[in-house]
Write a protein that holds these residues in place. Sequence first.
Motif, PDB file in Angstrom:
ATOM      1  N   THR A 112       0.893  -1.109  -1.286  1.00  0.00           N
ATOM      2  CA  THR A 112      -0.054  -1.717  -0.349  1.00  0.00           C
ATOM      3  C   THR A 112       0.440  -3.078   0.119  1.00  0.00           C
ATOM      4  OG1 THR A 112      -1.806  -0.607  -1.597  1.00  0.00           O
ATOM      5  CG2 THR A 112      -2.496  -2.217   0.021  1.00  0.00           C
TER       6      THR A 112
ATOM      7  N   LEU B 217       0.748   1.151  -6.915  1.00  0.00           N
ATOM      8  CA  LEU B 217      -0.155   1.238  -5.766  1.00  0.00           C
ATOM      9  C   LEU B 217      -0.320  -0.123  -5.097  1.00  0.00           C
ATOM     10  CD1 LEU B 217      -2.914   3.616  -7.174  1.00  0.00           C
ATOM     11  CD2 LEU B 217      -1.203   4.158  -5.450  1.00  0.00           C
ATOM     12  N   LEU B 218      -0.452  -1.155  -5.934  1.00  0.00           N
ATOM     13  CA  LEU B 218      -0.606  -2.506  -5.401  1.00  0.00           C
ATOM     14  C   LEU B 218       0.649  -2.904  -4.625  1.00  0.00           C
ATOM     15  CD1 LEU B 218      -2.683  -4.842  -5.579  1.00  0.00           C
ATOM     16  CD2 LEU B 218      -1.263  -5.807  -7.372  1.00  0.00           C
TER      17      LEU B 218
ATOM     18  N   VAL C 180      -7.327   5.494   1.520  1.00  0.00           N
ATOM     19  CA  VAL C 180      -5.938   5.095   1.801  1.00  0.00           C
ATOM     20  C   VAL C 180      -5.531   5.579   3.191  1.00  0.00           C
ATOM     21  CG1 VAL C 180      -3.548   5.618   1.127  1.00  0.00           C
ATOM     22  CG2 VAL C 180      -5.177   4.868  -0.589  1.00  0.00           C
ATOM     23  N   PHE C 181      -5.924   6.829   3.538  1.00  0.00           N
ATOM     24  CA  PHE C 181      -5.577   7.362   4.851  1.00  0.00           C
ATOM     25  C   PHE C 181      -6.414   6.740   5.961  1.00  0.00           C
ATOM     26  CE2 PHE C 181      -2.325  10.433   4.261  1.00  0.00           C
ATOM     27  CZ  PHE C 181      -2.437  10.839   2.940  1.00  0.00           C
TER      28      PHE C 181
ATOM     29  N   LYS D  13       1.659   6.542  -1.555  1.00  0.00           N
ATOM     30  CA  LYS D  13       0.447   6.184  -2.308  1.00  0.00           C
ATOM     31  C   LYS D  13      -0.342   7.437  -2.643  1.00  0.00           C
ATOM     32  CE  LYS D  13      -1.220   2.630   0.266  1.00  0.00           C
ATOM     33  NZ  LYS D  13      -2.175   1.540   0.596  1.00  0.00           N
ATOM     34  N   ALA D  14      -0.453   8.335  -1.662  1.00  0.00           N
ATOM     35  CA  ALA D  14      -1.198   9.579  -1.870  1.00  0.00           C
ATOM     36  C   ALA D  14      -0.564  10.380  -2.997  1.00  0.00           C
ATOM     37  CB  ALA D  14      -1.223  10.399  -0.590  1.00  0.00           C
TER      38      ALA D  14
ATOM     39  N   TRP E  87     -11.290  20.678  -8.362  1.00  0.00           N
ATOM     40  CA  TRP E  87     -10.079  20.658  -7.537  1.00  0.00           C
ATOM     41  C   TRP E  87     -10.258  21.428  -6.236  1.00  0.00           C
ATOM     42  CZ3 TRP E  87      -6.180  17.565  -7.247  1.00  0.00           C
ATOM     43  CH2 TRP E  87      -5.698  16.910  -8.373  1.00  0.00           C
TER      44      TRP E  87
ATOM     45  N   ILE F 220       0.740   2.369 -12.920  1.00  0.00           N
ATOM     46  CA  ILE F 220       0.317   3.014 -11.682  1.00  0.00           C
ATOM     47  C   ILE F 220      -0.385   2.006 -10.762  1.00  0.00           C
ATOM     48  CG2 ILE F 220      -1.772   3.907 -12.812  1.00  0.00           C
ATOM     49  CD1 ILE F 220      -0.022   5.614  -9.918  1.00  0.00           C
ATOM     50  N   PHE F 221      -1.172   1.094 -11.354  1.00  0.00           N
ATOM     51  CA  PHE F 221      -1.846   0.065 -10.570  1.00  0.00           C
ATOM     52  C   PHE F 221      -0.831  -0.796  -9.841  1.00  0.00           C
ATOM     53  CE2 PHE F 221      -4.733  -2.933  -9.090  1.00  0.00           C
ATOM     54  CZ  PHE F 221      -4.400  -4.212  -9.499  1.00  0.00           C
TER      55      PHE F 221
ATOM     56  N   LEU G 110     -11.881  12.897 -10.995  1.00  0.00           N
ATOM     57  CA  LEU G 110     -11.134  13.533  -9.902  1.00  0.00           C
ATOM     58  C   LEU G 110     -11.817  13.235  -8.570  1.00  0.00           C
ATOM     59  CD1 LEU G 110     -10.243  17.072 -11.289  1.00  0.00           C
ATOM     60  CD2 LEU G 110      -8.684  15.184 -10.868  1.00  0.00           C
TER      61      LEU G 110
ATOM     62  N   ILE H 201      -8.379   2.681 -11.011  1.00  0.00           N
ATOM     63  CA  ILE H 201      -7.707   2.409 -12.287  1.00  0.00           C
ATOM     64  C   ILE H 201      -8.733   2.319 -13.416  1.00  0.00           C
ATOM     65  CG2 ILE H 201      -6.201   0.829 -13.538  1.00  0.00           C
ATOM     66  CD1 ILE H 201      -4.863   2.381 -11.216  1.00  0.00           C
TER      67      ILE H 201
ATOM     68  N   ILE I 195      -8.860   0.543  -5.140  1.00  0.00           N
ATOM     69  CA  ILE I 195      -7.730   0.893  -6.003  1.00  0.00           C
ATOM     70  C   ILE I 195      -8.026   0.471  -7.443  1.00  0.00           C
ATOM     71  CG2 ILE I 195      -5.304   0.404  -6.551  1.00  0.00           C
ATOM     72  CD1 ILE I 195      -4.699   0.333  -3.615  1.00  0.00           C
TER      73      ILE I 195
ATOM     74  N   HIS J   6     -11.192   9.601  -7.584  1.00  0.00           N
ATOM     75  CA  HIS J   6      -9.832   9.380  -7.091  1.00  0.00           C
ATOM     76  C   HIS J   6      -9.664   9.947  -5.694  1.00  0.00           C
ATOM     77  CE1 HIS J   6      -8.639   8.966 -11.483  1.00  0.00           C
ATOM     78  NE2 HIS J   6      -8.418   7.817 -10.925  1.00  0.00           N
TER      79      HIS J   6
ATOM     80  N   LEU K 298      -8.328   8.180  -2.369  1.00  0.00           N
ATOM     81  CA  LEU K 298      -7.243   8.787  -1.614  1.00  0.00           C
ATOM     82  C   LEU K 298      -7.578   8.856  -0.127  1.00  0.00           C
ATOM     83  CD1 LEU K 298      -4.545  10.364  -1.862  1.00  0.00           C
ATOM     84  CD2 LEU K 298      -5.892  12.410  -2.159  1.00  0.00           C
TER      85      LEU K 298
ATOM     86  N   LEU L 191      -9.584   5.717 -14.351  1.00  0.00           N
ATOM     87  CA  LEU L 191      -8.518   6.300 -15.163  1.00  0.00           C
ATOM     88  C   LEU L 191      -8.666   5.855 -16.617  1.00  0.00           C
ATOM     89  CD1 LEU L 191      -5.940   8.018 -14.851  1.00  0.00           C
ATOM     90  CD2 LEU L 191      -4.668   5.920 -14.479  1.00  0.00           C
ATOM     91  N   MET L 192      -8.998   4.561 -16.819  1.00  0.00           N
ATOM     92  CA  MET L 192      -9.213   4.026 -18.166  1.00  0.00           C
ATOM     93  C   MET L 192     -10.375   4.752 -18.845  1.00  0.00           C
ATOM     94  SD  MET L 192      -7.074   1.459 -18.716  1.00  0.00           S
ATOM     95  CE  MET L 192      -5.867   2.533 -17.994  1.00  0.00           C
TER      96      MET L 192
ATOM     97  N   ILE M 191      -1.429   8.751  -6.358  1.00  0.00           N
ATOM     98  CA  ILE M 191      -2.838   8.929  -6.735  1.00  0.00           C
ATOM     99  C   ILE M 191      -3.071  10.356  -7.211  1.00  0.00           C
ATOM    100  CG2 ILE M 191      -5.210   8.998  -5.878  1.00  0.00           C
ATOM    101  CD1 ILE M 191      -4.550   6.645  -4.084  1.00  0.00           C
ATOM    102  N   VAL M 192      -2.572  11.331  -6.460  1.00  0.00           N
ATOM    103  CA  VAL M 192      -2.802  12.728  -6.830  1.00  0.00           C
ATOM    104  C   VAL M 192      -2.046  13.088  -8.111  1.00  0.00           C
ATOM    105  CG1 VAL M 192      -2.513  15.118  -6.113  1.00  0.00           C
ATOM    106  CG2 VAL M 192      -3.269  13.435  -4.471  1.00  0.00           C
TER     107      VAL M 192
ATOM    108  N   MET N 128      -1.101  -1.839 -16.217  1.00  0.00           N
ATOM    109  CA  MET N 128      -0.953  -0.395 -16.010  1.00  0.00           C
ATOM    110  C   MET N 128       0.022  -0.157 -14.882  1.00  0.00           C
ATOM    111  SD  MET N 128      -2.636   2.788 -16.441  1.00  0.00           S
ATOM    112  CE  MET N 128      -1.408   3.188 -17.612  1.00  0.00           C
TER     113      MET N 128
ATOM    114  N   TYR O 233      -0.657  11.050 -10.612  1.00  0.00           N
ATOM    115  CA  TYR O 233      -0.886  10.296 -11.836  1.00  0.00           C
ATOM    116  C   TYR O 233      -2.352   9.974 -12.094  1.00  0.00           C
ATOM    117  CZ  TYR O 233       4.149   9.905 -12.176  1.00  0.00           C
ATOM    118  OH  TYR O 233       5.476  10.208 -12.281  1.00  0.00           O
ATOM    119  N   CYS O 234      -3.068   9.475 -11.086  1.00  0.00           N
ATOM    120  CA  CYS O 234      -4.494   9.177 -11.292  1.00  0.00           C
ATOM    121  C   CYS O 234      -5.266  10.471 -11.494  1.00  0.00           C
ATOM    122  CB  CYS O 234      -5.075   8.417 -10.101  1.00  0.00           C
ATOM    123  SG  CYS O 234      -4.600   6.695 -10.027  1.00  0.00           S
ATOM    124  N   MET O 235      -4.990  11.476 -10.639  1.00  0.00           N
ATOM    125  CA  MET O 235      -5.686  12.744 -10.758  1.00  0.00           C
ATOM    126  C   MET O 235      -4.959  13.697 -11.703  1.00  0.00           C
ATOM    127  SD  MET O 235      -6.787  13.069  -6.776  1.00  0.00           S
ATOM    128  CE  MET O 235      -8.031  14.319  -6.797  1.00  0.00           C
TER     129      MET O 235
END
Lengths: 89, 192
Positions: free
Chosen positions: A11, A7-8, B183-184, A42-43, B3, A3-4, B173, B65, B61, B176, B180, B68-69, A46-47, A1, A49-51
Amino acid sequence: MKIFLILLGLTAVEFVIALGIPLSVMAKPVKDTLYIVLTLAKAFYIVAYCMHLKFERVSLIYSILVPMIFIIGLLAALLHEGGHWLNLH
Amino acid sequence: MMWFFLLSDAFTFSALLVAYGAIRFSNSNTWPDADEVFQSAPGIDHGAPLVFVGLMTFILIVSSITMLMAVQAGHRNNKKDCAFWLFWTIIGGLMFLGCQAWEWNHLHHEGYWWSRIPTDKNVNFSNLFFTITGFHGFHVFSGVIINIVILINVLIGTYTRRGHYLMVEKVGLYWHFVDLVWVFVFTFFYLV
């Protein structure tokens, strides 16, 4: 995938900067700036494509992103405060 | 809508992280070095900075994914696949919580806790670390519970009957968002 891997990869770059590049080659403030840029990337992924925000209605995208300005404002205000406190110490 | 809840939660986490930034910045001369505080992993007592937290980041992470799947399987109305991916997302979440518990326990044994720091550095490091990672961990925990509830609903056919798997998308959502935030947190506590 895809997007993975993105992100990987982002990182992994952060880790290379942290562990693989000595401070003599790249100063801490430069590293810190890169970390923040990479983290924001990364943010974004994630926002978006993942979200799935990138593919939603424009009005939803804006209604989420525009209020983030307040966070920028808070950040600016508290960085200023922090600087002021530093001087007080 | 999920959201807008997430927007409010983003404000809460941002407030905590910005406060951390200001307190750390104004005390930068007494702040501990992340590479000195965090250099252990299960089986490795010291000398391995970023190894364990790298694993935690990777786990979260991957779980994003798998989530997402699950959402995509829901779009195809594929009950079996959706359940499969949701299950592994839950496992990922539990693994992350286990890791965070290990990290907390390890630090606690070294003398770190709310209002306690074993070195001569600023105690606010401990306060902020446990508060922010705790608040985040609480979100991971609630996310796992929610995911389990939704998984049960997928398995008993609630969404097949309903005709859509939008609920999976909504909890997706939330999940994710949890990734997110991490990550921060990871960047500002462990890297910067």
